[in-house]
Write a protein that holds these residues in place. Structure first.
Motif, PDB file in Angstrom:
ATOM      1  N   LEU A  75       0.762  -1.280   0.165  1.00  0.00           N
ATOM      2  CA  LEU A  75       0.091  -0.001  -0.001  1.00  0.00           C
ATOM      3  C   LEU A  75       0.631   1.288   0.069  1.00  0.00           C
ATOM      4  O   LEU A  75       0.328   2.203  -0.340  1.00  0.00           O
ATOM      5  CB  LEU A  75      -0.989  -0.054   1.308  1.00  0.00           C
ATOM      6  N   GLY A  76       1.955   1.274   0.393  1.00  0.00           N
ATOM      7  CA  GLY A  76       2.885   2.243   0.553  1.00  0.00           C
ATOM      8  C   GLY A  76       2.547   3.293   1.597  1.00  0.00           C
ATOM      9  O   GLY A  76       2.708   4.590   1.373  1.00  0.00           O
ATOM     10  N   TRP A  77       1.814   3.119   2.520  1.00  0.00           N
ATOM     11  CA  TRP A  77       1.394   3.930   3.788  1.00  0.00           C
ATOM     12  C   TRP A  77       2.514   4.194   4.604  1.00  0.00           C
ATOM     13  O   TRP A  77       2.565   5.236   5.110  1.00  0.00           O
ATOM     14  CB  TRP A  77       0.231   3.335   4.361  1.00  0.00           C
ATOM     15  N   PHE A  78       3.551   3.439   4.842  1.00  0.00           N
ATOM     16  CA  PHE A  78       4.487   3.516   5.690  1.00  0.00           C
ATOM     17  C   PHE A  78       5.916   3.401   5.293  1.00  0.00           C
ATOM     18  O   PHE A  78       5.842   2.675   4.334  1.00  0.00           O
ATOM     19  CB  PHE A  78       4.216   2.662   7.161  1.00  0.00           C
ATOM     20  N   PRO A  79       7.014   3.782   5.992  1.00  0.00           N
ATOM     21  CA  PRO A  79       8.353   3.345   5.465  1.00  0.00           C
ATOM     22  C   PRO A  79       8.645   1.891   5.856  1.00  0.00           C
ATOM     23  O   PRO A  79       8.059   1.246   6.698  1.00  0.00           O
ATOM     24  CB  PRO A  79       9.247   4.088   5.994  1.00  0.00           C
ATOM     25  N   SER A  80       9.120   1.041   4.850  1.00  0.00           N
ATOM     26  CA  SER A  80       9.466  -0.269   5.114  1.00  0.00           C
ATOM     27  C   SER A  80      10.813  -0.447   6.234  1.00  0.00           C
ATOM     28  O   SER A  80      10.877  -1.471   6.458  1.00  0.00           O
ATOM     29  CB  SER A  80       9.666  -0.878   3.740  1.00  0.00           C
ATOM     30  N   ALA A  81      11.468   0.556   6.113  1.00  0.00           N
ATOM     31  CA  ALA A  81      12.659   0.576   7.074  1.00  0.00           C
ATOM     32  C   ALA A  81      12.888   1.868   7.712  1.00  0.00           C
ATOM     33  O   ALA A  81      12.738   2.943   7.095  1.00  0.00           O
ATOM     34  CB  ALA A  81      13.887  -0.222   6.522  1.00  0.00           C
TER      35      ALA A  81
ATOM     36  N   SER B  55       5.961  12.567  13.043  1.00  0.00           N
ATOM     37  CA  SER B  55       5.594  11.124  12.835  1.00  0.00           C
ATOM     38  C   SER B  55       4.955  11.200  11.221  1.00  0.00           C
ATOM     39  O   SER B  55       5.473  10.571  10.385  1.00  0.00           O
ATOM     40  CB  SER B  55       4.674  10.382  13.845  1.00  0.00           C
ATOM     41  N   ALA B  56       3.707  11.967  11.342  1.00  0.00           N
ATOM     42  CA  ALA B  56       3.103  11.536   9.771  1.00  0.00           C
ATOM     43  C   ALA B  56       3.824  12.359   8.872  1.00  0.00           C
ATOM     44  O   ALA B  56       3.820  11.531   7.621  1.00  0.00           O
ATOM     45  CB  ALA B  56       1.694  12.744  10.206  1.00  0.00           C
ATOM     46  N   ARG B  57       4.590  13.407   8.909  1.00  0.00           N
ATOM     47  CA  ARG B  57       5.146  13.966   7.839  1.00  0.00           C
ATOM     48  C   ARG B  57       6.312  13.102   7.524  1.00  0.00           C
ATOM     49  O   ARG B  57       7.014  13.077   6.408  1.00  0.00           O
ATOM     50  CB  ARG B  57       5.590  15.496   8.493  1.00  0.00           C
ATOM     51  N   GLY B  58       7.161  12.550   8.519  1.00  0.00           N
ATOM     52  CA  GLY B  58       8.333  11.784   8.330  1.00  0.00           C
ATOM     53  C   GLY B  58       7.749  10.507   7.468  1.00  0.00           C
ATOM     54  O   GLY B  58       8.473   9.889   6.699  1.00  0.00           O
ATOM     55  N   TRP B  59       6.731  10.072   8.028  1.00  0.00           N
ATOM     56  CA  TRP B  59       5.995   8.793   7.256  1.00  0.00           C
ATOM     57  C   TRP B  59       5.838   8.880   5.666  1.00  0.00           C
ATOM     58  O   TRP B  59       6.239   8.410   4.945  1.00  0.00           O
ATOM     59  CB  TRP B  59       4.958   8.281   7.851  1.00  0.00           C
ATOM     60  N   ARG B  60       5.229  10.337   5.664  1.00  0.00           N
ATOM     61  CA  ARG B  60       4.763  10.766   4.203  1.00  0.00           C
ATOM     62  C   ARG B  60       6.193  10.733   3.444  1.00  0.00           C
ATOM     63  O   ARG B  60       6.283  10.703   2.315  1.00  0.00           O
ATOM     64  CB  ARG B  60       3.987  11.906   4.059  1.00  0.00           C
ATOM     65  N   THR B  61       7.309  11.366   3.641  1.00  0.00           N
ATOM     66  CA  THR B  61       8.261  11.789   2.991  1.00  0.00           C
ATOM     67  C   THR B  61       9.329  10.589   2.852  1.00  0.00           C
ATOM     68  O   THR B  61      10.118  10.644   2.200  1.00  0.00           O
ATOM     69  CB  THR B  61       9.047  12.795   3.552  1.00  0.00           C
ATOM     70  N   SER B  62       9.352   9.634   3.789  1.00  0.00           N
ATOM     71  CA  SER B  62      10.265   8.667   3.779  1.00  0.00           C
ATOM     72  C   SER B  62       9.630   7.145   3.238  1.00  0.00           C
ATOM     73  O   SER B  62      10.328   6.203   3.159  1.00  0.00           O
ATOM     74  CB  SER B  62      10.805   8.047   5.007  1.00  0.00           C
ATOM     75  N   ARG B  63       8.202   7.272   2.834  1.00  0.00           N
ATOM     76  CA  ARG B  63       7.582   5.942   2.332  1.00  0.00           C
ATOM     77  C   ARG B  63       8.240   5.633   1.026  1.00  0.00           C
ATOM     78  O   ARG B  63       8.655   6.564   0.285  1.00  0.00           O
ATOM     79  CB  ARG B  63       6.141   6.013   2.578  1.00  0.00           C
ATOM     80  N   CYS B  64       8.173   4.185   0.864  1.00  0.00           N
ATOM     81  CA  CYS B  64       8.533   3.567  -0.593  1.00  0.00           C
ATOM     82  C   CYS B  64       7.337   4.164  -1.541  1.00  0.00           C
ATOM     83  O   CYS B  64       6.339   3.927  -1.304  1.00  0.00           O
ATOM     84  CB  CYS B  64       8.633   2.320  -0.303  1.00  0.00           C
TER      85      CYS B  64
END
Length: 190
Positions: free
Chosen positions: A162-168, A177-186
């Motif tokens: 789904l690409g919602w979260f970073p895989s690592a 948290s939300a901005r970090g997840w958005r910018t670092s997701r695959c």
């Protein structure tokens, strides 16, 4: 109260010798291995003089027991030393790791409570129907699976699929948290 103190005393009586043996064995293995942390940090092209200088600076040229007792005394006073790998303060590294671990554990607890409560209510409202059996069966299967299998499946679905979260990795707290997840997701695979 007396029982709690007895359990605490027993736990401490087990912890102290295990800690002493584990740290002593770790120091002994490093000493017996013949590997020099200074040569590891400086790399393969390091000269013997440079290695000797770093070992003297770190106190690795002193006798083994002196090194251990010096480290133990520093540890009791709260100084855990510096990393041989990157020179960072060990206390700071442990604190950063604890913050990350606690935030991940807190998020996992919140998700577990919300979904567990929701599925529990849904199963109770649809008691003895296929919905109840499906939820009960799914929860039973997930609860008996090893955590690393569930973790890999969740990463596969929510990060890769789904690409919602970073895989690592973990976004720094100052990014949010939300901005970090958005910018670092695959990016989603097509």
């Amino acid at each position: 109260m007396r029982r709690a103190l007895s359990i605490l005393a027993r736990s401490i009586a087990i912890f102290v010798p295990v800690f002493l043996v584990a740290t002593f064995v770790t120091f002994a293995l490093r000493a017996l291995s013949g590997l020099s942390p200074a040569s590891i940090q400086l790399g393969e092209s390091a000269t013997p003089e440079a290695i000797a200088q770093i070992e003297h600076q770190w106190g690795l040229d002193r006798p083994f027991l002196t090194q251990y007792f010096d480290w133990f005394g520093d540890m009791l006073s709260g100084d855990l030393g510096k990393s041989w790998y990157n020179g960072a303060d060990i206390s700071r590294l442990l604190a950063e790791g604890a913050v990350i671990s606690l935030s991940v554990a807190g998020l996992a607890l919140a998700i577990g409570v919300v979904f567990g409560f929701g599925f529990g209510i849904l199963a109770a409202l649809r008691r003895t129907t296929w919905v109840d059996r499906a939820i009960t069966g799914f929860m039973t299967v997930v609860s008996v699976m090893p955590p690393f299998v569930v973790g890999i499946a969740l990463v596969g679905v929510f990060a890769v699929g789904l690409g919602w979260f970073p895989s690592a990795g973990y976004p720094p707290a100052e990014r949010g948290s939300a901005r970090g997840w958005r910018t670092s997701r695959c990016p989603r695979s097509r």
